[in-house]
Design a protein around this motif. Structure first.
Motif, short mmCIF file in Angstrom:
data_model
loop_
_atom_site.label_atom_id
_atom_site.label_comp_id
_atom_site.label_asym_id
_atom_site.label_seq_id
_atom_site.Cartn_x
_atom_site.Cartn_y
_atom_site.Cartn_z
N ILE A 123 0.84 -1.21 -0.11
CA ILE A 123 -0.13 -0.03 -0.07
C ILE A 123 0.89 1.25 -0.11
O ILE A 123 1.71 1.30 0.94
CB ILE A 123 -0.83 -0.02 1.42
CG1 ILE A 123 -1.77 -1.26 1.15
CG2 ILE A 123 -1.95 1.23 1.30
CD1 ILE A 123 -2.49 -1.41 2.72
N THR A 124 0.74 2.12 -1.01
CA THR A 124 1.57 3.29 -1.00
C THR A 124 0.94 4.59 -0.67
O THR A 124 1.79 5.66 -0.86
CB THR A 124 2.38 3.25 -2.38
OG1 THR A 124 1.39 3.34 -3.37
CG2 THR A 124 3.25 2.05 -2.46
N SER A 125 -0.13 4.93 -0.65
CA SER A 125 -1.08 6.05 -0.73
C SER A 125 -1.40 6.37 0.67
O SER A 125 -1.97 5.62 1.47
CB SER A 125 -2.03 6.20 -1.73
OG SER A 125 -3.03 5.38 -1.54
N SER A 126 -1.17 7.43 1.22
CA SER A 126 -1.53 7.98 2.56
C SER A 126 -3.06 7.87 2.84
O SER A 126 -3.90 8.10 1.91
CB SER A 126 -1.23 9.39 2.83
OG SER A 126 0.15 9.59 2.71
N ASP A 127 -3.56 7.40 3.82
CA ASP A 127 -5.03 7.28 4.41
C ASP A 127 -5.76 6.35 3.63
O ASP A 127 -6.97 6.34 3.79
CB ASP A 127 -5.52 8.71 4.05
CG ASP A 127 -5.04 9.69 4.98
OD1 ASP A 127 -4.38 9.49 6.02
OD2 ASP A 127 -5.22 10.92 4.46
N SER A 128 -4.74 5.31 3.09
CA SER A 128 -5.33 4.02 2.33
C SER A 128 -5.74 3.08 3.57
O SER A 128 -5.14 2.80 4.13
CB SER A 128 -4.64 3.64 1.53
OG SER A 128 -4.31 4.44 0.28
N MET A 149 3.46 -2.12 3.35
CA MET A 149 3.36 -0.45 3.16
C MET A 149 4.55 0.16 2.85
O MET A 149 5.64 -0.25 3.47
CB MET A 149 2.55 0.12 4.12
CG MET A 149 2.82 -0.20 5.54
SD MET A 149 1.74 0.37 6.88
CE MET A 149 0.39 -1.07 6.46
N SER A 150 4.65 1.39 2.24
CA SER A 150 5.54 2.18 2.11
C SER A 150 5.24 3.40 1.40
O SER A 150 3.93 3.44 1.07
CB SER A 150 6.49 1.53 1.09
OG SER A 150 6.11 1.51 -0.07
N THR A 151 6.09 4.48 1.69
CA THR A 151 5.87 5.90 1.00
C THR A 151 5.00 6.80 1.71
O THR A 151 5.18 8.00 2.12
CB THR A 151 5.48 5.71 -0.36
OG1 THR A 151 6.57 4.91 -1.01
CG2 THR A 151 5.45 6.91 -1.24
N GLY A 152 3.74 6.21 2.08
CA GLY A 152 2.66 7.33 2.55
C GLY A 152 2.58 7.11 3.94
O GLY A 152 3.70 6.47 4.68
N ILE A 153 1.42 7.60 4.87
CA ILE A 153 1.38 7.56 6.11
C ILE A 153 0.08 7.22 6.39
O ILE A 153 -0.76 7.36 5.55
CB ILE A 153 1.54 9.05 6.74
CG1 ILE A 153 0.97 10.01 6.27
CG2 ILE A 153 3.24 9.44 6.40
CD1 ILE A 153 1.25 11.25 6.98
N THR A 154 -0.22 6.79 7.72
CA THR A 154 -1.75 6.45 8.33
C THR A 154 -2.15 5.45 7.39
O THR A 154 -3.51 5.58 6.85
CB THR A 154 -2.59 7.92 8.41
OG1 THR A 154 -2.78 8.37 7.07
CG2 THR A 154 -2.17 8.63 9.45
N MET A 155 -1.63 4.34 6.87
CA MET A 155 -2.32 3.29 6.12
C MET A 155 -2.53 2.15 6.91
O MET A 155 -1.86 1.68 7.95
CB MET A 155 -0.95 2.98 5.09
CG MET A 155 -0.75 3.95 4.30
SD MET A 155 0.82 3.57 3.20
CE MET A 155 2.15 3.78 4.49
#
Length: 438
Positions: A123-128, A149-155
């Motif tokens: 999962i790479t997009s925030s809030d996903s 997960m990587s790259t985003g936050i709050t996943m």
């Protein structure tokens, strides 16, 4: 909410309107759609590509899309009896599968890569938020790669009755900056792959959490570790409850810093016992003990138990190892009550009150639930330490008995929470987690 159909073998117009005109790829089906839409994927769907497969759901956490594997020869629209678990989505070479947006996915097998390099399922997009039920997440490449997960936050990655498979011992789960929940999964590791040396890896200086409930990780055995504690990342909170593991696996080591990984384990083990537990912190760790126990003390109804506390060189009076709370109900109000916990160690004399002590949290205010705290440690940082009182009872080992006792005056009935704290470096204590109120 609209419904669309996906089947790799469809030969119609590709509009997704029905099985004859189904989309042939899930990525195409998701494109341009709305939150809450439903995507029915045929049980014989077999999608494969040699480039990165990016699945961007238009769903949100509040209104995720639903991606369901169903029997394309069944009812239209599908009903419960049509649910299946056989659709596959595969990438070849050293190629990843990427998830974005939010979706609930049931009954699909995702396989990333079959080369000698790195492939991920991320999962790479925030809030996903992606929830996988009765699915499987697999890495076929034999190089690096992780699920997570990587790259985003709050996943959020949530697995329910969903298995995994890895292609190399260096692989595993990546907890970047979010939460992984894994529930209700028997035989969680698919046979035929490699067992990661470290199952959960913490790969950023951000925070995250892992929660495992009812997961069978017994395939992860000798020489393997479930929770990473070596990397200088965190903080990460990890919990295992009611899980099956191999007797030889390492759950965790002591974290490298006070604010790094926190690991709590309840009713987790390799055999049919209901009392196994553990806690891992920078200042020490706790495991259950069944030999050095106090007669008449804590028990699961059959087996007497105590808590074995082992402190590290990082334990201090300011940052002690803290045991899980022991809860006991109190009916007394307006009068003093003494709470006592018995212990034993091999120190030759009773330990001092700045080496091990107990703190009680109780309802000391009649007009609010505001907690009152009292402990039997030394009064302050400049106060001289004193020995704890001698203990009583018969123990199955060690040498020097002691007791920890605090006096409290509850103003309301309710739970009293007692937390044993240990600060003497590199020491071992045994405490009986059965509280006496008198």
């Amino acid at each position: 909410m609209a419904a669309y159909y996906v089947r790799s073998g469809a030969a119609g117009a590709g509009t997704g309107a029905d099985w004859a005109n189904a989309y042939t790829t899930l990525a195409a089906a998701l494109s341009g759609k709305a939150a809450g839409d439903v995507f029915y994927v045929s049980e014989d769907h077999a999608e494969s590509q040699a480039s990165t497969l990016t699945l961007t759901s238009p769903g949100t956490a509040a209104n995720p899309c639903k991606i369901l594997c169903v029997n394309h020869l069944g009812t239209v629209p599908p009903v419960s009896a049509d649910l299946r678990t056989t659709a596959t989505m595969t990438t070849t070479g050293n190629v990843s599968i990427i998830f974005a947006g939010s979706a609930y996915c049931r009954g699909l097998i995702f396989s990333a890569g079959n080369g000698a390099g790195t492939s991920n399922l991320h999962i790479t997009s925030s809030d996903s938020m992606w929830v996988f039920e009765k699915s499987s997440l697999r890495i076929g490449s034999t190089g690096g790669g992780t699920v997570g997960m990587s790259t985003g936050i709050t996943m959020m990655l949530r697995l329910i009755d969903t298995t995994v498979r890895f292609g190399n011992v260096a692989q595993g789960f990546s907890v970047f900056a979010g939460t992984i929940q894994w529930h209700n999964t028997a035989n969680a590791i698919v046979a035929g792959g490699s067992i990661p040396t470290t199952m959960f890896k913490f790969t950023s200086s951000r925070s995250g959490s892992v929660e495992l409930r009812g997961v069978d990780l017994s395939a992860v055995g000798v020489g393997k570790t479930i929770f990473d504690n070596a990397a200088s990342n965190g903080p990460y909170a990890c919990t295992m409850i009611d899980c099956k593991i191999d007797a030889a696996v390492t759950i965790s080591g002591n974290p490298f810093a006070p604010s790094a990984t926190f690991v709590d384990v309840w009713r987790v083990g390799a055999s049919g016992v209901n009392y196994a537990q553990a806690r891992y912190r920078y200042a020490g760790n706790l495991v259950q003990e069944t030999t050095i126990v106090r007669t008449g003390g804590a028990s699961d109804g059959t087996t007497p138990i105590s808590w074995k506390i082992t402190t590290t060189a990082g334990a201090t009076w300011f940052e002690p190892f803290e045991c899980p709370p022991i809860a006991i109900w109190n009916d007394t109000t307006g009068s003093a009550v003494t709470a006592t916990i018995e212990g034993i160690w091999g120190g030759g004399a009773v330990p001092n009150d700045d080496e091990i002590w107990v703190e009680a949290e109780y309802l000391g205010d009649a007009s609010s639930p505001m907690a009152t705290f009292v402990n039997d440690s030394k009064a302050n940082v400049l106060a001289a330490a004193a020995g704890q009182d001698a203990g009583s009872g018969t123990w199955g080992g060690s040498t020097t008995k002691f007791k920890l006792a605090v006096i409290l005056t509850p103003q309301q009935k309710g739970w009293v929470l007692l937390r044993v704290k240990a600060a003497k470096v590199s020491s071992t204590f045994y405490v009986d987690p059965k509280v006496t109120l008198s």
